[in-house]
Design a protein around this motif. Structure first.
Motif, PDB file in Angstrom:
ATOM      1  N   LYS A 142      27.304   7.131  59.705  1.00  0.00           N
ATOM      2  CA  LYS A 142      27.843   5.795  59.464  1.00  0.00           C
ATOM      3  C   LYS A 142      26.762   4.854  58.943  1.00  0.00           C
ATOM      4  N   THR A 143      25.512   5.079  59.367  1.00  0.00           N
ATOM      5  CA  THR A 143      24.415   4.240  58.872  1.00  0.00           C
ATOM      6  C   THR A 143      24.249   4.373  57.362  1.00  0.00           C
ATOM      7  N   THR A 144      24.607   5.549  56.828  1.00  0.00           N
ATOM      8  CA  THR A 144      24.529   5.737  55.371  1.00  0.00           C
ATOM      9  C   THR A 144      25.462   4.765  54.659  1.00  0.00           C
ATOM     10  N   LEU A 145      26.645   4.571  55.221  1.00  0.00           N
ATOM     11  CA  LEU A 145      27.584   3.626  54.617  1.00  0.00           C
ATOM     12  C   LEU A 145      27.037   2.213  54.677  1.00  0.00           C
ATOM     13  N   TYR A 146      26.503   1.828  55.818  1.00  0.00           N
ATOM     14  CA  TYR A 146      26.062   0.438  55.973  1.00  0.00           C
ATOM     15  C   TYR A 146      24.798   0.135  55.173  1.00  0.00           C
ATOM     16  N   ARG A 147      24.096   1.167  54.758  1.00  0.00           N
ATOM     17  CA  ARG A 147      22.945   0.920  53.866  1.00  0.00           C
ATOM     18  C   ARG A 147      23.413   0.540  52.462  1.00  0.00           C
ATOM     19  N   ARG A 148      24.638   0.914  52.127  1.00  0.00           N
ATOM     20  CA  ARG A 148      25.132   0.678  50.766  1.00  0.00           C
ATOM     21  C   ARG A 148      26.199  -0.412  50.704  1.00  0.00           C
ATOM     22  N   TRP A 149      26.970  -0.544  51.767  1.00  0.00           N
ATOM     23  CA  TRP A 149      28.063  -1.524  51.783  1.00  0.00           C
ATOM     24  C   TRP A 149      28.005  -2.312  53.085  1.00  0.00           C
ATOM     25  N   ASP A 159      35.587   6.241  60.299  1.00  0.00           N
ATOM     26  CA  ASP A 159      36.499   7.275  59.807  1.00  0.00           C
ATOM     27  C   ASP A 159      36.069   7.760  58.425  1.00  0.00           C
ATOM     28  N   VAL A 160      35.669   6.837  57.563  1.00  0.00           N
ATOM     29  CA  VAL A 160      35.222   7.223  56.221  1.00  0.00           C
ATOM     30  C   VAL A 160      33.979   8.095  56.315  1.00  0.00           C
ATOM     31  N   ALA A 161      33.025   7.711  57.160  1.00  0.00           N
ATOM     32  CA  ALA A 161      31.791   8.496  57.318  1.00  0.00           C
ATOM     33  C   ALA A 161      32.105   9.909  57.790  1.00  0.00           C
ATOM     34  N   SER A 162      33.022  10.024  58.740  1.00  0.00           N
ATOM     35  CA  SER A 162      33.393  11.341  59.260  1.00  0.00           C
ATOM     36  C   SER A 162      34.035  12.198  58.172  1.00  0.00           C
ATOM     37  N   ARG A 163      34.913  11.616  57.386  1.00  0.00           N
ATOM     38  CA  ARG A 163      35.580  12.365  56.312  1.00  0.00           C
ATOM     39  C   ARG A 163      34.592  12.795  55.233  1.00  0.00           C
ATOM     40  N   ALA A 164      33.612  11.933  54.952  1.00  0.00           N
ATOM     41  CA  ALA A 164      32.646  12.230  53.895  1.00  0.00           C
ATOM     42  C   ALA A 164      31.511  13.121  54.367  1.00  0.00           C
ATOM     43  N   GLY A 165      31.392  13.314  55.681  1.00  0.00           N
ATOM     44  CA  GLY A 165      30.324  14.151  56.209  1.00  0.00           C
ATOM     45  C   GLY A 165      28.957  13.494  56.165  1.00  0.00           C
ATOM     46  N   HIS A 196      27.502   9.652  47.464  1.00  0.00           N
ATOM     47  CA  HIS A 196      28.183   8.427  47.047  1.00  0.00           C
ATOM     48  C   HIS A 196      29.610   8.739  46.599  1.00  0.00           C
ATOM     49  N   ALA A 197      29.753   9.771  45.765  1.00  0.00           N
ATOM     50  CA  ALA A 197      31.085  10.145  45.282  1.00  0.00           C
ATOM     51  C   ALA A 197      31.968  10.617  46.436  1.00  0.00           C
ATOM     52  N   ALA A 198      31.394  11.366  47.372  1.00  0.00           N
ATOM     53  CA  ALA A 198      32.164  11.861  48.520  1.00  0.00           C
ATOM     54  C   ALA A 198      32.649  10.704  49.385  1.00  0.00           C
ATOM     55  N   ILE A 199      31.822   9.698  49.544  1.00  0.00           N
ATOM     56  CA  ILE A 199      32.206   8.531  50.352  1.00  0.00           C
ATOM     57  C   ILE A 199      33.373   7.788  49.702  1.00  0.00           C
ATOM     58  N   LEU A 200      33.313   7.615  48.388  1.00  0.00           N
ATOM     59  CA  LEU A 200      34.388   6.905  47.699  1.00  0.00           C
ATOM     60  C   LEU A 200      35.695   7.704  47.742  1.00  0.00           C
ATOM     61  N   ARG A 201      35.593   9.025  47.599  1.00  0.00           N
ATOM     62  CA  ARG A 201      36.803   9.860  47.714  1.00  0.00           C
ATOM     63  C   ARG A 201      37.389   9.763  49.116  1.00  0.00           C
ATOM     64  N   ALA A 202      36.515   9.818  50.120  1.00  0.00           N
ATOM     65  CA  ALA A 202      36.979   9.728  51.506  1.00  0.00           C
ATOM     66  C   ALA A 202      37.631   8.376  51.780  1.00  0.00           C
ATOM     67  N   THR A 203      37.100   7.333  51.186  1.00  0.00           N
ATOM     68  CA  THR A 203      37.679   5.993  51.366  1.00  0.00           C
ATOM     69  C   THR A 203      39.093   5.942  50.812  1.00  0.00           C
ATOM     70  N   ARG A 204      39.287   6.479  49.621  1.00  0.00           N
ATOM     71  CA  ARG A 204      40.625   6.464  49.023  1.00  0.00           C
ATOM     72  C   ARG A 204      41.601   7.324  49.829  1.00  0.00           C
ATOM     73  N   ALA A 205      41.138   8.478  50.318  1.00  0.00           N
ATOM     74  CA  ALA A 205      41.997   9.340  51.123  1.00  0.00           C
ATOM     75  C   ALA A 205      42.388   8.650  52.429  1.00  0.00           C
ATOM     76  N   ALA A 206      41.433   7.977  53.054  1.00  0.00           N
ATOM     77  CA  ALA A 206      41.715   7.275  54.314  1.00  0.00           C
ATOM     78  C   ALA A 206      42.699   6.129  54.091  1.00  0.00           C
TER      79      ALA A 206
END
Length: 225
Positions: free
Chosen positions: A59-66, A50-56, A27-37
Motif C-alpha cells: 500500500k505504501t507503493t500507492l501512497y508514494r505515487r498518489w 484493495d487496489v494494492a492487494s489486487r495489484a500485488g 504502475h500499469a498493474a495498479i491502474l488495471r487493478a483500480t479499474r477492476a475494483a
C-alpha cells in the motif's frame, strides 16, 4: 569433460532487471487493478488497500505515487482516454462523427463511466483534483481537436488563424462543445449516442465552425470599375 580440453565457461546468469521496467509494470498493474475494483466494488467501497492487494504491491507503493484514491482513479481512467484516436476519414464532418462515436463507446465502459462520474463529483469540493482532471484528461485530449483542425485547414475546409491566442481559445471552445455534449448525452441524459445522433451533431458542429470562419473573414473589396 573431455581430457585435454579447457574447462568450459560457466553459464552466464540472467541479466539483472533494472528498477525502471519493474516500476512501469507495477504502475500499469495498479491502474488495471483500480479499474477492476471500480467495476466490482463501485466508488464508495473502493480503497487503496484493495487496489494494492489486487495489484500485488504494498500500500505504501500507492501512497508514494498518489495522495488519495481520487488521484489514483483519475490516472486510471486517463489511460482509457489516451486510447482515443483520430484517423483521417477524409473530411472534417467524418472526423467529428468518428471521434464522437469513439468517445461515446469509451463512456459506455463500466470502469470509465463509474470513474468519471465519481471524480467529477469529488472535484466540486477539491480544487487540486479539478486541476489533476484538467492536466491528466482534458488537456491531453485537446490534441484531437488540434489535429482535426490542422487537417481541416490543410484540406481547405477551415481557414488558418493568424492570432495564436484566439486559435487556442477556439480549440478550447470546440473541445468543450464536443466533450460536453457527448458526456451530457451519454451520462446525464442516458440517451444513446448512435450513428444518427453523431452525424447530426457533427453536422451542427461543422456548420457552426464554417459559418464562424466565414463571418470572421474580411469582406472582399468591390471590383474596380
Amino acid at each position: 569433460m573431455v581430457a585435454g580440453m579447457p574447462p568450459s565457461d560457466p553459464p552466464l546468469p540472467p541479466p539483472a532487471r533494472t528498477g525502471r521496467p519493474r516500476s512501469v509494470e507495477a504502475h500499469a498493474a495498479i491502474l488495471r487493478a483500480t479499474r477492476a475494483a471500480l467495476v466490482e466494488l463501485g466508488w464508495s467501497k473502493l480503497t487503496m488497500g484493495d487496489v494494492a492487494s489486487r495489484a500485488g504491491v504494498a500500500k505504501t507503493t500507492l501512497y508514494r505515487r498518489w495522495a488519495n484514491r481520487s488521484e489514483l482513479v483519475v490516472d486510471a481512467v486517463a489511460v482509457l482516454f489516451d486510447e482515443l484516436r483520430l484517423p483521417d476519414r477524409g473530411s472534417l464532418m467524418a472526423d467529428v462523427e468518428g471521434v464522437v462515436l469513439q468517445f461515446a463507446a469509451l463512456l459506455d465502459r463500466p470502469e470509465a463511466k463509474t470513474a468519471l462520474m465519481a471524480v467529477v463529483a469529488e472535484s466540486t469540493r477539491d480544487e487540486a483534483l479539478r486541476e489533476r482532471i484538467r492536466s491528466a484528461i482534458v488537456d491531453r485530449q485537446k490534441r484531437l481537436v488540434l489535429l482535426g483542425r490542422e487537417r481541416a485547414q490543410a484540406r481547405g475546409e477551415l481557414p488558418y488563424e493568424d492570432d495564436p491566442a484566439q486559435a487556442a481559445r477556439n480549440a478550447d471552445l470546440i473541445f468543450d462543445v464536443i466533450a460536453g455534449a457527448v458526456v451530457h448525452r451519454a451520462l446525464v441524459s442516458a440517451e444513446p449516442v448512435d450513428t444518427e445522433w453523431a452525424r447530426n451533431f457533427a453536422l451542427l458542429v461543422v456548420g457552426g465552425l464554417t459559418a464562424g470562419a466565414e463571418a470572421s473573414s474580411p469582406p472582399e473589396a468591390p471590383p474596380r470599375r
